[in-house]
Design a protein around this motif. Structure first.
Motif, PDB file in Angstrom:
ATOM      1  N   LEU A  92     -33.503-113.196 -11.435  1.00 33.00           N
ATOM      2  CA  LEU A  92     -33.032-112.375 -12.562  1.00 33.00           C
ATOM      3  C   LEU A  92     -33.115-110.883 -12.247  1.00 33.00           C
ATOM      4  O   LEU A  92     -32.627-110.046 -13.021  1.00 33.00           O
ATOM      5  N   LYS A  93     -33.721-110.548 -11.131  1.00 34.36           N
ATOM      6  CA  LYS A  93     -33.958-109.147 -10.791  1.00 34.36           C
ATOM      7  C   LYS A  93     -32.668-108.323 -10.843  1.00 34.36           C
ATOM      8  O   LYS A  93     -31.660-108.684 -10.228  1.00 34.36           O
ATOM      9  N   GLY A  94     -32.746-107.228 -11.591  1.00 32.18           N
ATOM     10  CA  GLY A  94     -31.611-106.307 -11.647  1.00 32.18           C
ATOM     11  C   GLY A  94     -30.538-106.671 -12.664  1.00 32.18           C
ATOM     12  O   GLY A  94     -29.614-105.892 -12.898  1.00 32.18           O
ATOM     13  N   LYS A  95     -30.672-107.835 -13.283  1.00 33.14           N
ATOM     14  CA  LYS A  95     -29.665-108.214 -14.289  1.00 33.14           C
ATOM     15  C   LYS A  95     -29.849-107.349 -15.540  1.00 33.14           C
ATOM     16  O   LYS A  95     -30.979-107.070 -15.957  1.00 33.14           O
ATOM     17  N   LYS A  96     -28.734-106.970 -16.136  1.00 37.11           N
ATOM     18  CA  LYS A  96     -28.800-106.081 -17.303  1.00 37.11           C
ATOM     19  C   LYS A  96     -28.736-106.912 -18.596  1.00 37.11           C
ATOM     20  O   LYS A  96     -27.863-107.777 -18.718  1.00 37.11           O
ATOM     21  N   ILE A  97     -29.646-106.626 -19.505  1.00 37.83           N
ATOM     22  CA  ILE A  97     -29.610-107.349 -20.783  1.00 37.83           C
ATOM     23  C   ILE A  97     -29.610-106.373 -21.960  1.00 37.83           C
ATOM     24  O   ILE A  97     -30.132-105.267 -21.867  1.00 37.83           O
ATOM     25  N   CYS A  98     -29.009-106.818 -23.043  1.00 40.59           N
ATOM     26  CA  CYS A  98     -29.121-106.102 -24.315  1.00 40.59           C
ATOM     27  C   CYS A  98     -30.120-106.874 -25.174  1.00 40.59           C
ATOM     28  O   CYS A  98     -29.951-108.088 -25.374  1.00 40.59           O
ATOM     29  N   LEU A  99     -31.121-106.188 -25.643  1.00 41.57           N
ATOM     30  CA  LEU A  99     -32.161-106.819 -26.450  1.00 41.57           C
ATOM     31  C   LEU A  99     -31.860-106.504 -27.907  1.00 41.57           C
ATOM     32  O   LEU A  99     -32.226-105.460 -28.420  1.00 41.57           O
ATOM     33  N   TRP A 100     -31.138-107.410 -28.512  1.00 40.27           N
ATOM     34  CA  TRP A 100     -30.625-107.174 -29.866  1.00 40.27           C
ATOM     35  C   TRP A 100     -31.174-108.222 -30.832  1.00 40.27           C
ATOM     36  O   TRP A 100     -30.426-109.082 -31.336  1.00 40.27           O
ATOM     37  N   PRO A 101     -32.462-108.177 -31.103  1.00 41.43           N
ATOM     38  CA  PRO A 101     -33.066-109.181 -31.980  1.00 41.43           C
ATOM     39  C   PRO A 101     -33.037-108.728 -33.439  1.00 41.43           C
ATOM     40  O   PRO A 101     -32.297-107.813 -33.800  1.00 41.43           O
ATOM     41  N   GLY A 102     -33.864-109.370 -34.280  1.00 39.02           N
ATOM     42  CA  GLY A 102     -33.947-108.957 -35.668  1.00 39.02           C
ATOM     43  C   GLY A 102     -34.787-107.697 -35.785  1.00 39.02           C
ATOM     44  O   GLY A 102     -34.287-106.613 -36.043  1.00 39.02           O
ATOM     45  N   GLY A 103     -36.063-107.845 -35.558  1.00 41.29           N
ATOM     46  CA  GLY A 103     -36.940-106.693 -35.702  1.00 41.29           C
ATOM     47  C   GLY A 103     -37.932-106.549 -34.566  1.00 41.29           C
ATOM     48  O   GLY A 103     -37.762-105.728 -33.673  1.00 41.29           O
ATOM     49  N   ASN A 152     -22.560-102.243 -36.346  1.00 40.78           N
ATOM     50  CA  ASN A 152     -21.522-103.149 -36.834  1.00 40.78           C
ATOM     51  C   ASN A 152     -20.872-103.839 -35.634  1.00 40.78           C
ATOM     52  O   ASN A 152     -21.161-103.508 -34.476  1.00 40.78           O
ATOM     53  N   GLU A 153     -19.996-104.775 -35.925  1.00 38.92           N
ATOM     54  CA  GLU A 153     -19.434-105.601 -34.856  1.00 38.92           C
ATOM     55  C   GLU A 153     -18.640-104.768 -33.842  1.00 38.92           C
ATOM     56  O   GLU A 153     -18.725-104.991 -32.635  1.00 38.92           O
ATOM     57  N   LEU A 154     -17.914-103.771 -34.336  1.00 40.54           N
ATOM     58  CA  LEU A 154     -17.113-102.949 -33.418  1.00 40.54           C
ATOM     59  C   LEU A 154     -18.009-102.123 -32.504  1.00 40.54           C
ATOM     60  O   LEU A 154     -17.716-101.943 -31.317  1.00 40.54           O
ATOM     61  N   GLU A 155     -19.095-101.616 -33.068  1.00 38.76           N
ATOM     62  CA  GLU A 155     -20.021-100.836 -32.232  1.00 38.76           C
ATOM     63  C   GLU A 155     -20.664-101.717 -31.170  1.00 38.76           C
ATOM     64  O   GLU A 155     -20.844-101.302 -30.017  1.00 38.76           O
ATOM     65  N   ALA A 156     -21.033-102.928 -31.557  1.00 42.06           N
ATOM     66  CA  ALA A 156     -21.628-103.844 -30.581  1.00 42.06           C
ATOM     67  C   ALA A 156     -20.628-104.160 -29.463  1.00 42.06           C
ATOM     68  O   ALA A 156     -20.985-104.187 -28.282  1.00 42.06           O
ATOM     69  N   LEU A 157     -19.369-104.372 -29.849  1.00 39.76           N
ATOM     70  CA  LEU A 157     -18.331-104.637 -28.839  1.00 39.76           C
ATOM     71  C   LEU A 157     -18.177-103.444 -27.895  1.00 39.76           C
ATOM     72  O   LEU A 157     -18.098-103.597 -26.675  1.00 39.76           O
ATOM     73  N   GLU A 158     -18.153-102.249 -28.492  1.00 37.23           N
ATOM     74  CA  GLU A 158     -18.001-101.036 -27.667  1.00 37.23           C
ATOM     75  C   GLU A 158     -19.205-100.864 -26.734  1.00 37.23           C
ATOM     76  O   GLU A 158     -19.050-100.498 -25.560  1.00 37.23           O
ATOM     77  N   ALA A 159     -20.385-101.151 -27.265  1.00 38.20           N
ATOM     78  CA  ALA A 159     -21.601-101.042 -26.438  1.00 38.20           C
ATOM     79  C   ALA A 159     -21.539-102.018 -25.270  1.00 38.20           C
ATOM     80  O   ALA A 159     -21.898-101.678 -24.135  1.00 38.20           O
ATOM     81  N   MET A 160     -21.076-103.221 -25.525  1.00 34.31           N
ATOM     82  CA  MET A 160     -21.005-104.220 -24.441  1.00 34.31           C
ATOM     83  C   MET A 160     -19.991-103.807 -23.384  1.00 34.31           C
ATOM     84  O   MET A 160     -20.226-103.980 -22.190  1.00 34.31           O
ATOM     85  N   LYS A 161     -18.871-103.232 -23.837  1.00 33.49           N
ATOM     86  CA  LYS A 161     -17.865-102.791 -22.860  1.00 33.49           C
ATOM     87  C   LYS A 161     -18.389-101.624 -22.034  1.00 33.49           C
ATOM     88  O   LYS A 161     -18.109-101.496 -20.852  1.00 33.49           O
ATOM     89  N   MET A 162     -19.177-100.776 -22.676  1.00 30.14           N
ATOM     90  CA  MET A 162     -19.719 -99.601 -21.973  1.00 30.14           C
ATOM     91  C   MET A 162     -20.843 -99.991 -21.014  1.00 30.14           C
ATOM     92  O   MET A 162     -20.907 -99.527 -19.880  1.00 30.14           O
ATOM     93  N   LEU A 163     -21.741-100.855 -21.464  1.00 28.58           N
ATOM     94  CA  LEU A 163     -22.961-101.142 -20.692  1.00 28.58           C
ATOM     95  C   LEU A 163     -22.780-102.299 -19.706  1.00 28.58           C
ATOM     96  O   LEU A 163     -23.572-102.447 -18.787  1.00 28.58           O
ATOM     97  N   LYS A 164     -21.796-103.130 -19.948  1.00 27.88           N
ATOM     98  CA  LYS A 164     -21.519-104.290 -19.082  1.00 27.88           C
ATOM     99  C   LYS A 164     -22.774-105.131 -18.803  1.00 27.88           C
ATOM    100  O   LYS A 164     -23.163-105.336 -17.641  1.00 27.88           O
ATOM    101  N   PRO A 165     -23.415-105.594 -19.839  1.00 28.41           N
ATOM    102  CA  PRO A 165     -24.627-106.400 -19.638  1.00 28.41           C
ATOM    103  C   PRO A 165     -24.309-107.789 -19.086  1.00 28.41           C
ATOM    104  O   PRO A 165     -23.184-108.278 -19.243  1.00 28.41           O
ATOM    105  N   ASP A 166     -25.305-108.390 -18.473  1.00 19.53           N
ATOM    106  CA  ASP A 166     -25.148-109.754 -17.957  1.00 19.53           C
ATOM    107  C   ASP A 166     -25.473-110.788 -19.023  1.00 19.53           C
ATOM    108  O   ASP A 166     -25.110-111.956 -18.893  1.00 19.53           O
ATOM    109  N   CYS A 167     -26.210-110.376 -20.038  1.00 20.79           N
ATOM    110  CA  CYS A 167     -26.538-111.305 -21.131  1.00 20.79           C
ATOM    111  C   CYS A 167     -26.958-110.513 -22.362  1.00 20.79           C
ATOM    112  O   CYS A 167     -27.564-109.447 -22.248  1.00 20.79           O
ATOM    113  N   ILE A 168     -26.625-111.066 -23.525  1.00 20.62           N
ATOM    114  CA  ILE A 168     -27.040-110.466 -24.790  1.00 20.62           C
ATOM    115  C   ILE A 168     -28.095-111.377 -25.398  1.00 20.62           C
ATOM    116  O   ILE A 168     -27.870-112.579 -25.554  1.00 20.62           O
TER     117      ILE A 168
END
Lengths: 114, 522
Positions: free
Chosen positions: B328-339, B388-404
């Motif tokens: 998993l080394k170097g893989k990019k993730i978005c940590l988008w949990p509840g709290g 919101n959903e559009l911001e999350a989409l834009e963030a994913m396109k910008m950051l290019k994560p390997d997993c959310i």
């Protein structure tokens, strides 16, 4: 190593590992910082902290882990004299107070109730 | 201030302070988004409501209770009833859900009579359950039904029955966080101190802010019990209603999710003098330190037991964690949990799994949660409040994560653009707490990122011109090229069993004999 640099390293360690400095109100954070960093300082100076109440014992638990962590992760702490340790811990306390209370952007810190 | 403006939100100036990027040399005094504010009109928030936060996060994990919503039927199902907060009594609280099914006529003529009838019918239908939680909804709040009065009448008519009323209508706060707050305060005001527990050990705690997602809470209570500590109550995962009425008798409150449950710990500290100890139940290093902290509070015998548990668990599971960490080394993730997971995991998942957290977000977190999360994040991380959903989409396109790492709703959006997601609300194959649990998370993360299906899913099979003999790669072909050859076989992948929770149930523990309390009645 400059004292400022040492303080920055310890501050970073606290901010990445600990949760106790982030209670929800300013007065609560003051108590936490005073209690835990106060006991950490006492322990690093080789003195016996007061843990006679459940509240103090709870502070001591976090302080003990912090003091042990400082000594293990940063061996230079073990080589410092008592005077320098006192200066360093006072500076660290001032810095943690600033980051979590006085310089904090958290607008909920001054809400009166929990 | 390093605020980040999303292209899609440029027409919503009120959103401009809700996202920050932690730049070089910056800390939480210069990089902190706003939080816990009313949702900006025009944005399509993914937040829940206060009723949902009260009932479906905190109330419903209580296991021996009829959980009834006083409102339209949809309220009780179409929110988060799909959470997997299991229990050791055959999941009663998951299998049965109750609503009074309020209609227009009740709004016009009142619904108290109908509520009382519903309560009696529910108790009649389940004669072995004599505890109930009753939740106000928007509809019942607006017409002013006096649910407390009805509950009192029923308790008088049915001796032995106890009912807790939670007045947290959906509109009662910015989001689900308003409901967390209300139910915490209602519980301590109305129920704590009304039952005296059987004390079995010299050492007692309440384990607070864990909702037993796929057994998390049971993993942790097993550790505590093995350390000789009696867990008087679990707030509220796998928790018993009457145990939670006895919270005032614990020596220590051990708190996990401060976002949803710090209120009751703070009040227990103020009213009963019980200290609050915040811990991390996730990650080898932080979990080990957390167990040691709890043990140190009680004494050397507890510390010895904690050390033995930690040594055994780390020796057993660390090599398997390392197998995944290498891949998993170097893989990019978005940590988008509840709290709370945004701060529980932000640093330790990087340290122990080798991934890079490129973004954290929370829909209902307060600024205090972002302080913790941003403090633990590396430089460059994007922190977003109430996206919101559009911001999350834009963030994913910008950051290019390997997993959310997120919940179902944003997770499905990620899948649509070809990014795998891991469900860290209800979990994929948890529990994720405990040492073994952390390996299970690594395993699930590895599976999400390296599943061959992600490549295949990008092919449009409605066309005739895609290659049928290329494109498929095995997980080994995908994950192992980066691992040094000599290290390929030094550890094993996860070897645990599918169900690691059921075997814990019914275990016997030795507790040190309790000492008489100073205020005990002689």
């Amino acid at each position: 190593m400059e004292m400022k640099e040492r303080i920055a390293i310890l501050e970073n360690y606290i901010m990445q590992r600990c949760l106790w400095q982030f209670h929800s109100r300013a007065w609560d954070r003051e108590n936490q910082n005073n209690g835990i960093l106060g006991i950490t300082k006492t322990m690093l100076l080789g003195e016996q902290p007061d843990i006679s109440t459940p509240e103090l014992k709870c502070y001591w638990v976090d302080a003990k882990c912090l003091a042990d962590g400082f000594k293990t992760k940063f061996p230079w702490v073990n080589e410092m004299g008592k005077e320098d340790i006192a200066v360093m811990m006072d500076g660290l306390k001032e810095r943690i107070d600033y980051v979590t209370i006085h310089g904090s952007l958290n607008e909920e810190l001054t809400v009166k109730l929990y | 201030m390093p605020y980040h403006t999303f292209e899609c939100s440029k027409m919503l100036p009120d959103r401009e302070k809700h996202a920050v990027i932690k730049g070089p040399g910056e800390d939480i005094t210069s990089a902190l988004p706003l939080g816990n504010l009313n949702t900006v009109p025009g944005t399509i928030t993914e937040r829940g409501c206060a009723y949902c936060g009260a009932k479906h996060v905190i109330g419903t994990p209580m296991k021996d209770v009829i959980h009834m919503s006083h409102g339209p039927m949809g309220c009780t199902y179409d929110t988060w009833q799909t959470k997997r907060y299991i229990s050791d009594n055959d999941n009663y609280q998951l299998k049965y859900t109750f609503a009074t099914d309020m209609k227009e006529k009740h709004v016009v003529f009142g619904a108290e009579k109908m509520l009382k009838q519903n309560i009696h019918e529910a108790f009649d239908a389940f004669p072995n359950i004599n505890r109930m939680t009753l939740y106000q909804t928007c509809a019942s709040a607006l017409i002013g039904d006096d649910m407390d009065a009805i509950a009192k009448q029923v308790m008088k008519e049915r001796p032995g029955v106890d009912i807790f009323v939670c007045n947290a209508p959906g509109f009662g706060g910015t989001s689900q966080t308003g409901g967390h707050h209300k139910i915490n305060i209602a519980w301590i005001n109305n129920k704590v101190g009304t039952v005296e527990p059987v004390i079995k050990s010299k050492y007692t705690i309440n384990y607070v802010g864990d909702y037993n997602i796929q057994g998390d809470c049971e993993i942790m209570t097993d550790f505590f019990n093995r350390m000789g500590i009696q867990v008087i109550s679990m707030f509220t995962g796998n928790g018993s209603y009457d145990d939670l009425r006895a919270m005032h008798r614990a020596d220590l409150n051990v708190l996990e999710c401060a976002r949803s449950a710090e209120y009751i710990c703070n009040e227990l500290r103020v009213r009963y003098g019980t200290p609050r100890l915040d811990i991390d139940g996730f990650g080898f290093d932080l979990l080990a330190e957390s167990l040691m902290k709890v043990a140190m509070f009680f004494g050397d015998d507890c510390v010895e037991k904690a050390k033995a548990i930690i040594d055994e668990e780390v020796a057993r599971w660390k090599p398997e964690l390392d197998w995944y960490a290498k891949r998993l080394k170097g893989k990019k993730i978005c940590l988008w949990p509840g709290g709370s997971k945004l701060w529980h995991w932000a640093h330790v998942i990087e340290e122990e799994m080798g991934v890079k957290v490129v973004s954290v977000y929370s829909k209902f977190g307060h600024q205090g949660d972002f302080e913790k999360g941003i403090a633990r994040c590396s430089e460059g991380a994007l922190a977003i409040d109430d996206p919101n959903e559009l911001e999350a989409l834009e963030a994913m396109k910008m950051l290019k994560p390997d997993c959310i790492l997120t919940g179902m709703r944003p997770g499905e959006v990620a899948k649509k653009i070809g990014i795998p997601y891991l469900n860290i609300h209800a979990y994929h194959n948890g529990p994720y707490k405990g040492f073994e649990g952390w390996v299970r998370l690594a395993r699930d993360l590895y599976n999400a990122i390296y599943s061959p299906v992600m490549n295949l899913a990008a092919i449009d099979i409605s066309k005739d011109d895609f290659d049928t003999d290329t494109g498929f790669k095995t997980r080994t072909m995908l994950s192992d090229p980066g691992v040094p050859r000599e290290e390929l076989h030094t550890e094993n992948m996860y070897t645990g069993k599918m169900d690691i929770v059921t075997p814990l149930r019914g275990k016997k523990y030795d507790f040190p004999a309790p000492e008489p309390k100073a205020d005990a009645v002689v």
